[in-house]
Scaffold this active site. Structure first.
Site, PDB file in Angstrom:
ATOM      1  N   ASP A  46       0.821  -1.206   0.000  1.00  0.00           N
ATOM      2  CA  ASP A  46       0.000   0.000   0.000  1.00  0.00           C
ATOM      3  C   ASP A  46       0.859   1.261   0.000  1.00  0.00           C
ATOM      4  O   ASP A  46       1.619   1.494   0.943  1.00  0.00           O
ATOM      5  CB  ASP A  46      -0.892  -0.031   1.252  1.00  0.00           C
ATOM      6  CG  ASP A  46      -2.117   0.847   1.144  1.00  0.00           C
ATOM      7  OD1 ASP A  46      -2.218   1.619   0.180  1.00  0.00           O
ATOM      8  OD2 ASP A  46      -2.973   0.764   2.028  1.00  0.00           O
ATOM      9  N   ASP A  47       0.753   2.063  -1.063  1.00  0.00           N
ATOM     10  CA  ASP A  47       1.456   3.346  -1.161  1.00  0.00           C
ATOM     11  C   ASP A  47       2.974   3.191  -1.197  1.00  0.00           C
ATOM     12  O   ASP A  47       3.701   4.077  -0.739  1.00  0.00           O
ATOM     13  CB  ASP A  47       1.079   4.273   0.011  1.00  0.00           C
ATOM     14  CG  ASP A  47      -0.298   4.890  -0.147  1.00  0.00           C
ATOM     15  OD1 ASP A  47      -1.058   4.435  -1.021  1.00  0.00           O
ATOM     16  OD2 ASP A  47      -0.624   5.816   0.615  1.00  0.00           O
ATOM     17  N   CYS A  84      -5.740   3.937  -4.011  1.00  0.00           N
ATOM     18  CA  CYS A  84      -6.078   2.686  -3.323  1.00  0.00           C
ATOM     19  C   CYS A  84      -7.351   2.049  -3.840  1.00  0.00           C
ATOM     20  O   CYS A  84      -7.353   0.900  -4.284  1.00  0.00           O
ATOM     21  CB  CYS A  84      -6.246   2.944  -1.828  1.00  0.00           C
ATOM     22  SG  CYS A  84      -4.841   3.708  -1.008  1.00  0.00           S
ATOM     23  N   ARG A  88      -7.786  -1.322  -6.276  1.00  0.00           N
ATOM     24  CA  ARG A  88      -8.307  -2.565  -5.695  1.00  0.00           C
ATOM     25  C   ARG A  88      -9.534  -3.062  -6.456  1.00  0.00           C
ATOM     26  O   ARG A  88      -9.704  -4.268  -6.670  1.00  0.00           O
ATOM     27  CB  ARG A  88      -8.621  -2.345  -4.213  1.00  0.00           C
ATOM     28  CG  ARG A  88      -7.359  -2.167  -3.405  1.00  0.00           C
ATOM     29  CD  ARG A  88      -7.556  -1.542  -2.031  1.00  0.00           C
ATOM     30  NE  ARG A  88      -6.299  -0.984  -1.608  1.00  0.00           N
ATOM     31  CZ  ARG A  88      -5.311  -1.686  -1.069  1.00  0.00           C
ATOM     32  NH1 ARG A  88      -5.474  -2.974  -0.844  1.00  0.00           N
ATOM     33  NH2 ARG A  88      -4.174  -1.116  -0.734  1.00  0.00           N
ATOM     34  N   LYS A 127      -5.995  -5.573   3.812  1.00  0.00           N
ATOM     35  CA  LYS A 127      -6.861  -4.433   3.521  1.00  0.00           C
ATOM     36  C   LYS A 127      -7.813  -4.730   2.362  1.00  0.00           C
ATOM     37  O   LYS A 127      -7.414  -5.255   1.337  1.00  0.00           O
ATOM     38  CB  LYS A 127      -5.982  -3.223   3.187  1.00  0.00           C
ATOM     39  CG  LYS A 127      -6.735  -1.977   2.729  1.00  0.00           C
ATOM     40  CD  LYS A 127      -5.754  -0.835   2.528  1.00  0.00           C
ATOM     41  CE  LYS A 127      -6.398   0.362   1.853  1.00  0.00           C
ATOM     42  NZ  LYS A 127      -5.465   1.507   1.710  1.00  0.00           N
ATOM     43  N   HIS A 129     -10.972  -2.211   1.599  1.00  0.00           N
ATOM     44  CA  HIS A 129     -11.230  -0.824   1.185  1.00  0.00           C
ATOM     45  C   HIS A 129     -12.237  -0.712   0.030  1.00  0.00           C
ATOM     46  O   HIS A 129     -12.208   0.259  -0.724  1.00  0.00           O
ATOM     47  CB  HIS A 129      -9.913  -0.134   0.805  1.00  0.00           C
ATOM     48  CG  HIS A 129      -9.974   1.361   0.972  1.00  0.00           C
ATOM     49  ND1 HIS A 129      -8.969   2.201   0.520  1.00  0.00           N
ATOM     50  CD2 HIS A 129     -10.913   2.175   1.535  1.00  0.00           C
ATOM     51  CE1 HIS A 129      -9.284   3.450   0.787  1.00  0.00           C
ATOM     52  NE2 HIS A 129     -10.448   3.455   1.412  1.00  0.00           N
ATOM     53  N   HIS A 222       1.686   2.450   3.927  1.00  0.00           N
ATOM     54  CA  HIS A 222       0.712   3.549   4.011  1.00  0.00           C
ATOM     55  C   HIS A 222       0.782   4.204   5.397  1.00  0.00           C
ATOM     56  O   HIS A 222       1.010   3.535   6.394  1.00  0.00           O
ATOM     57  CB  HIS A 222      -0.680   2.959   3.787  1.00  0.00           C
ATOM     58  CG  HIS A 222      -1.780   3.950   3.566  1.00  0.00           C
ATOM     59  ND1 HIS A 222      -2.198   4.831   4.540  1.00  0.00           N
ATOM     60  CD2 HIS A 222      -2.574   4.176   2.487  1.00  0.00           C
ATOM     61  CE1 HIS A 222      -3.199   5.558   4.061  1.00  0.00           C
ATOM     62  NE2 HIS A 222      -3.449   5.182   2.818  1.00  0.00           N
ATOM     63  N   ASP A 326      -0.144  -0.788  -4.901  1.00  0.00           N
ATOM     64  CA  ASP A 326      -1.421  -0.275  -5.407  1.00  0.00           C
ATOM     65  C   ASP A 326      -1.320   1.082  -6.085  1.00  0.00           C
ATOM     66  O   ASP A 326      -2.205   1.467  -6.852  1.00  0.00           O
ATOM     67  CB  ASP A 326      -2.483  -0.247  -4.303  1.00  0.00           C
ATOM     68  CG  ASP A 326      -2.161   0.736  -3.189  1.00  0.00           C
ATOM     69  OD1 ASP A 326      -1.010   1.216  -3.103  1.00  0.00           O
ATOM     70  OD2 ASP A 326      -3.062   1.018  -2.370  1.00  0.00           O
ATOM     71  N   ASN A 327      -0.278   1.839  -5.801  1.00  0.00           N
ATOM     72  CA  ASN A 327      -0.045   3.124  -6.461  1.00  0.00           C
ATOM     73  C   ASN A 327       1.364   3.590  -6.114  1.00  0.00           C
ATOM     74  O   ASN A 327       2.097   2.904  -5.397  1.00  0.00           O
ATOM     75  CB  ASN A 327      -1.083   4.177  -6.050  1.00  0.00           C
ATOM     76  CG  ASN A 327      -1.395   4.222  -4.570  1.00  0.00           C
ATOM     77  OD1 ASN A 327      -2.492   3.859  -4.143  1.00  0.00           O
ATOM     78  ND2 ASN A 327      -0.422   4.645  -3.766  1.00  0.00           N
ATOM     79  N   LYS A 368       1.369   9.283  -5.918  1.00  0.00           N
ATOM     80  CA  LYS A 368      -0.002   8.801  -5.745  1.00  0.00           C
ATOM     81  C   LYS A 368      -1.005   9.930  -6.049  1.00  0.00           C
ATOM     82  O   LYS A 368      -0.777  11.078  -5.682  1.00  0.00           O
ATOM     83  CB  LYS A 368      -0.191   8.324  -4.301  1.00  0.00           C
ATOM     84  CG  LYS A 368      -1.616   7.950  -3.911  1.00  0.00           C
ATOM     85  CD  LYS A 368      -1.680   7.593  -2.435  1.00  0.00           C
ATOM     86  CE  LYS A 368      -3.100   7.268  -1.985  1.00  0.00           C
ATOM     87  NZ  LYS A 368      -3.154   6.928  -0.539  1.00  0.00           N
TER      88      LYS A 368
END
Length: 517
Positions: A46-47, A84, A88, A127, A129, A222, A326-327, A368
């Site tokens: 994540d991130d 995010c 996803r 996660k 989300h 993240h 994810d990014n 991001k």
């Protein structure tokens, strides 16, 4: 098992035995076919920036992710959706985000929904989300079991603690199989908990003799920046040279490993990035990045734990492992850069800010939420023993919408035109399996992106971008200029007009409401 001679005529007995043999061979073939279907472990962090891990040029200790690259394939042009939620949604559905209603609606199917029809056991650890209420929970969308966070982020040490930067002190939804958890033991840390649950899921699937799809979604790195003191200590002082020097060193390593064309220019700092020498709080900034690095190292240990479990359970050779982010690295500043907040400690929420995000996304521009390469480029690694060549590179273009059709082809399944009573959107993705096997495929005619007013379309060698702060179309030859330094828009106004029309057509198709064209 065969029919004995108990007064049955010889010819009849031979026919009966032949029938039994056919049935037994069919059953045996069925079991063999089931055993040959690979397990799939899809890991997403994540991130995390493009260059953070060792095998993409980073200095952070990631021996287990690097091992995946050494034993598998690295992609150099793999894309996410810059954010995010939209990433996803696309990852699990094989579709561009639909902006009418929920990102997950009844006209879509998910990877676990499709694989479940082929007898797969489907588990999510980490996660989600994409919704915390029916019908948008993991349990509503094909997962047999899940454990983790249904919101965007939470306290790593204690998910029951409220978010201090959210109005009203929001407490995030964390739990298991629709049951919310409200207390956590001393020493709890989400990254470790996600790894432990993933390992248990592998063991249980093997015990049940079922092939499995395991989706591991770490929240690291993240914000909030939460890590263990001993992990942070290893990195303290390593970032006192600042973000520009860090970016330069990562870039040099990327060139040494043959990741990029050396003719591409390394962009200067993005507008939001300050000069390191002018920073009065360099020790604090070092502490932030050290905590971020510690979070990634802890995640890498968890991935090592998962790889060991696959080996211990005897299924490593028949398991496809994929890893991505994810990014791009995140430049957001929730709560600002407040030196009274101690990085790593559970009482405080901290973030790295644009300076370190600039380094994390080496060698690209932006971060991001932006759809320049820094926001949408992800490291993507696949390991599949004896099927994917070791230490190989794939320089073809891929996108997260390709993951669902890849999983369907891997298991010999079929993407449905109907699911239940609903007609299903045709997938936007194209299977990556030929690329995994070192072959070529007919790729996408075009790829499109949007988040928060930032827009892009890539068609062949050309990419058209709209930065919401710049507010004009920029055109790049993304093959010759992946770092987006030479804007060709003024030289090709007709191409700009044509590609922008295509982008707006895509926006209309996906339900994205744009006030102006």
């Amino acid at each position: 098992m065969f029919v004995a001679d108990e007064g049955i005529p010889k010819m009849k007995r031979l026919l009966l035995n032949l029938c039994v043999a056919v049935v037994l061979s069919t059953v045996a073939f069925g079991y063999a076919a089931a055993e040959e279907r690979p397990n799939i472990v899809l890991i997403m962090c994540d991130d995390m920036g493009f260059s953070d891990i060792g095998c993409y040029g980073g200095e952070i200790r990631t021996p287990n992710i690097d091992r995946l690259a050494q034993e598998g394939m690295r992609f150099t042009q793999f894309y996410n959706n810059a954010k995010c939620t939209t990433t996803r949604a696309s990852l699990v559905t094989g579709l561009y985000p639909r902006r009418t209603g929920s990102l997950l609606n009844s006209e879509m199917v998910t990877i676990p929904e499709v694989l479940g029809q082929s007898g797969y056991h489907n588990v999510l650890s980490g996660k989600w989300h994409l919704g915390s209420r029916a019908p948008h929970r993991p349990s509503d969308r094909g997962f047999d079991r899940y454990y983790g966070l249904l919101d965007g982020c939470c306290n790593f040490h204690d998910p029951s603690m409220p978010d201090p930067d959210f109005k009203g002190g929001r407490v995030r939804w964390f739990g298991e199989d629709d049951e919310r958890m409200t207390s956590f033991p001393e020493g709890f840390y989400t990254t470790d908990a996600f790894s432990d649950y993933a390992c248990e899921a592998i063991q249980k699937s093997v015990e049940a003799e079922k092939p499995f799809f395991l989706h591991v979604c770490y929240t690291a790195p993240h914000y909030p920046l939460h890590a263990k003191p001993e992990d942070i200590a290893h990195y303290r002082g390593k970032y006192l040279d600042g973000w520009s020097n860090l970016r330069q060193k990562r870039y040099e390593r990327q060139l040494e490993m043959g990741l990029f064309d050396p003719s591409w220019e390394l962009p200067p700092p993005d507008p939001e990035v300050g000069d390191w020498e002018s920073q009065a709080n360099q020790e604090y900034m070092d502490h932030l990045m050290a905590t971020y690095a510690a979070m990634i190292e802890c995640m890498d240990r968890g991935i090592g734990q998962i790889l060991t479990t696959l080996e211990d359970q005897g299924v490593s050779q028949n398991t496809v492992v994929m890893f991505l982010s994810d990014n791009g690295g995140c430049a957001e500043l929730p709560g600002g850069l407040d030196e009274s907040r101690v990085p790593g400690a559970k009482e405080y929420y901290t973030c790295v800010g644009p300076g370190w995000a600039y380094a994390q996304n080496t060698p690209f521009r932006r971060y991001k939420q932006w759809v320049h390469e820094g926001g949408i480029s992800t490291p993507f690694i696949v390991r599949w023993p004896q099927r994917v060549a070791e230490n190989s590179w794939c320089r073809e273009v891929g996108h997260i919408i390709d993951v669902l059709p890849t999983c369907v082809e891997l298991v010999g399944g079929e993407y449905p035109s109907k699911y239940g009573e609903e007609d299903i959107h045709p997938t936007d993705g194209i299977s990556l399996l030929p690329l995994f096997e070192g072959k070529t495929r007919t790729g996408h005619e075009k790829l499109c992106w949007e988040w928060s007013g930032n827009r892009a379309i890539r068609r062949g060698d050309m990419k058209l971008c709209w930065d919401k702060k710049v507010r004009k179309w920029e055109l790049y030859n993304i093959v010759n200029d992946r770092t987006e330094m030479n804007d060709l828009a003024s030289e090709h106004p007709e191409l700009v007009a044509e590609m922008s029309r295509q982008w707006f057509d895509w926006a209309d198709e996906t339900g994205l409401r744009m006030r102006t064209k």
